[in-house]
Design a protein around this motif. Structure first.
Motif, PDB file in Angstrom:
ATOM      1  N   THR A 122       0.833  -1.208   0.000  1.00 45.06           N
ATOM      2  CA  THR A 122       0.000   0.000   0.000  1.00 45.06           C
ATOM      3  C   THR A 122       0.863   1.253   0.000  1.00 45.06           C
ATOM      4  N   ARG A 153     -12.437   4.474   3.462  1.00 44.37           N
ATOM      5  CA  ARG A 153     -12.610   3.330   2.579  1.00 44.37           C
ATOM      6  C   ARG A 153     -11.279   2.638   2.332  1.00 44.37           C
ATOM      7  N   GLY A 154     -11.372   1.374   1.997  1.00 38.82           N
ATOM      8  CA  GLY A 154     -10.204   0.604   1.611  1.00 38.82           C
ATOM      9  C   GLY A 154      -9.099   0.632   2.650  1.00 38.82           C
TER      10      GLY A 154
END
Length: 184
Positions: free
Chosen positions: A28, A121-122
């Protein structure tokens, strides 16, 4: 910090653990850094071209190398900085024990939780936990910065980054709903 009675109504071996996986954190960080780095390089090249610079074939190779190598190296360095300090959360009959990335751990008994909710989110999902009062939480021993908190208009909340936690934010929310159904 004042002690509060936390009534134990079940078995003491039902702890559920959530943790940030190092691989997910690295990947990420890598794509976020690459998504920020590529536009910056493009803008730099465009500004230089507007000023009269004409790139050669060798410059294109250097540009491609910078696009590939710099985000990977920076993500690796970031991973080394937080290697042993990634976020985690444990639920048990005694309450929640949690720590945001790079922060000291905190214990909050179930009776001390006013409400919990997921925001974002995510991989950027955060758990916002509002205690009944600031004195209900106990800061545990450990390294790192102060626990991550948010103060808005007299409201105090703990913020925990849960987007990259395994088994996942939805499972965490289900576990919290199982423990404190009226507060989720």
């Amino acid at each position: 910090m004042a002690d509060h009675v936390d009534q134990v109504l079940g078995p003491t071996d039902d702890t559920v653990s959530f943790f940030q996986a190092r691989g997910m954190f690295y990947v990420t960080a890598l794509w976020v850094l690459a998504a920020a780095w590529l536009p910056m390089l493009l803008i730099t090249v465009l500004v230089r071209m507007a000023a009269g610079y004409r790139p050669r074939a060798a410059d294109i190779v250097v540009f491609a190398e910078a696009v590939l190598i710099v985000p990977a190296v920076v993500a690796a360095l970031l991973m080394l900085l937080v290697w042993r300090r990634l976020g985690w959360l444990h639920t048990s009959v005694h309450g929640l024990d949690f720590a945001a990335t790079g922060r000291r751990p905190v214990h909050l008994p179930w009776s001390g939780i006013a409400s919990v909710a997921l925001h974002g989110r995510g991989p950027f999902t955060e758990l916002v936990m509002i205690p009944v009062g600031e004195d209900y939480a106990t800061e545990l021993a450990g390294s790192g910065g102060a626990p991550r908190v948010r103060r808005r208009g007299g409201e105090f909340a703990y913020i925990i980054d849960v987007g990259l936690m395994s088994p996942g934010p939805e499972v965490l929310l289900a576990e919290l709903h199982r423990r404190i159904p009226s507060k989720v």
